[in-house]
Scaffold this motif. Structure first.
Motif, PDB file in Angstrom:
ATOM      1  N   LEU A 258       0.945  -1.407   0.003  1.00 59.66           N
ATOM      2  CA  LEU A 258       0.014  -0.032   0.056  1.00 59.66           C
ATOM      3  C   LEU A 258       0.945   1.166   0.060  1.00 59.66           C
ATOM      4  O   LEU A 258       1.717   1.380   0.688  1.00 59.66           O
ATOM      5  CB  LEU A 258      -0.788   0.026   1.206  1.00 59.66           C
ATOM      6  CG  LEU A 258      -1.726   1.221   1.428  1.00 59.66           C
ATOM      7  CD1 LEU A 258      -2.854   1.586   0.217  1.00 59.66           C
ATOM      8  CD2 LEU A 258      -2.396   1.332   2.938  1.00 59.66           C
ATOM      9  N   THR A 259       0.655   2.254  -0.797  1.00 57.59           N
ATOM     10  CA  THR A 259       1.470   3.523  -1.024  1.00 57.59           C
ATOM     11  C   THR A 259       0.254   4.460  -0.919  1.00 57.59           C
ATOM     12  O   THR A 259      -0.811   4.572  -1.548  1.00 57.59           O
ATOM     13  CB  THR A 259       1.983   3.452  -2.475  1.00 57.59           C
ATOM     14  OG1 THR A 259       2.959   2.547  -2.298  1.00 57.59           O
ATOM     15  CG2 THR A 259       2.778   4.962  -2.469  1.00 57.59           C
ATOM     16  N   VAL A 260       0.682   5.323   0.143  1.00 51.05           N
ATOM     17  CA  VAL A 260      -0.172   6.591   0.144  1.00 51.05           C
ATOM     18  C   VAL A 260       0.585   7.962   0.198  1.00 51.05           C
ATOM     19  O   VAL A 260       1.754   7.870   0.582  1.00 51.05           O
ATOM     20  CB  VAL A 260      -0.712   6.805   1.688  1.00 51.05           C
ATOM     21  CG1 VAL A 260      -1.908   7.803   1.700  1.00 51.05           C
ATOM     22  CG2 VAL A 260      -1.646   5.326   1.758  1.00 51.05           C
ATOM     23  N   SER A 261       0.231   8.956  -0.895  1.00 44.96           N
ATOM     24  CA  SER A 261       1.096  10.140  -0.766  1.00 44.96           C
ATOM     25  C   SER A 261       0.122  11.101  -0.963  1.00 44.96           C
ATOM     26  O   SER A 261      -1.243  11.094  -1.024  1.00 44.96           O
ATOM     27  CB  SER A 261       1.934  10.139  -2.266  1.00 44.96           C
ATOM     28  OG  SER A 261       1.010   9.637  -3.348  1.00 44.96           O
ATOM     29  N   GLY A 262       0.658  12.592  -0.974  1.00 48.36           N
ATOM     30  CA  GLY A 262      -0.190  13.593  -0.863  1.00 48.36           C
ATOM     31  C   GLY A 262       0.380  14.858  -0.092  1.00 48.36           C
ATOM     32  O   GLY A 262       1.578  14.629   0.343  1.00 48.36           O
TER      33      GLY A 262
END
Length: 269
Positions: A227-231
């Motif tokens: 899982l990759t989360v960016s922002g």
């Protein structure tokens, strides 16, 4: 006496200060059932050194979720987690032991100490991030501090009760939205152009169950190994502990990566 019956009992300093009586009871039960070496570190650094010097003894932590997380993190970073089954006797306020109880550790020093002596090892999944941090239980993104609620009054309580009786509570009252890009095994679940109310993650059967919460629509789920989360700068809550801000983080599921001693009727799943 086998290595299994030789314990290294590490008493977290917070547990010793907050509930010395439970610590004493747990030590008495463990010492009566096995050869137990008791360590009383005064600082987290001494806690780490005691665990590093465990030798062939089975480590038992007396403390809360943070103490358990500290032990798992150390063993993971030393690449010794697979060969060192941990045990926990939970000591602390209930809100500091949510992860332990969710994993199946019994409450109370006597029941938990008996599980250490008579239980069996259950192999659990682990979420490992790209900074070598670990998550034992639940992960929530982003971690937003809710505003403190005013102290309730008698009239306020009555008005709240009337409102509850005459109409349903609104969904996600005052919910904030967040611009996050969420990718599960490379599949895009959310993007910054469509803000979300939040994302929750837990490991289930060797995969991560990812739930994306839109502001209005029902949540939708996916499973993934990565899982990759960016922002924009965001914080996340892992096992009750807030980390960040970061702009990108990747978590990978490690199936059956660590062992925790639990009562026999709850182990082996």
């Amino acid at each position: 006496m086998s290595d299994h019956d030789q314990l290294l009992v590490i008493v977290d300093p917070v547990a010793r200060r907050s509930d010395g009586e439970s610590v004493r009871i747990a030590k008495d039960v463990l010492s009566a059932g096995a050869e137990a070496k008791i360590c009383l570190p005064d600082t987290p650094e001494e806690f780490v050194r005691a665990l590093q010097r465990r030798g062939s003894r089975r480590p038992v932590v007396l403390g809360d979720d943070r103490a358990l997380l500290r032990a798992v993190t150390l063993l993971h970073r030393e690449r010794e987690l697979a060969g060192a089954a941990l045990s926990l006797v939970p000591i602390g306020a209930p809100e500091t032991l949510r992860t332990a109880y969710a994993l199946g550790v019994p409450p109370g020093p006597v029941a938990a100490a008996r599980a250490v002596l008579d239980g069996s090892v259950r192999h659990l999944d682990l979420l490992v991030d790209d900074s070598d941090g670990v998550v034992l239980g639940h992960l929530r993104l982003p971690a937003v501090s809710a505003p403190a609620a005013p102290a309730p009054s008698v009239w306020g309580t009555c008005r709240s009760l009337v409102r509850t009786l005459v109409r349903p509570a609104p969904v996600l009252p005052g919910a904030r939205t967040h611009r996050l890009r969420v990718e599960a095994d490379g599949v895009l679940l959310a993007d910054v152009g469509a803000p979300v109310a939040g994302v929750s993650v837990r490991s289930v059967g060797g995969t991560a169950e990812v739930t994306v919460h839109p502001p209005v629509a029902p949540p939708h789920q996916a499973t993934a190994r990565v899982l990759t989360v960016s922002g924009p700068d965001f914080r996340y809550r892992a096992d009750g502990h807030v980390t960040g801000p970061v702009r990108r983080r990747t978590w990978t599921v490690r199936a059956s990566a660590w062992g925790l001693t639990l009562p026999r009727e709850e182990a082996g799943a």
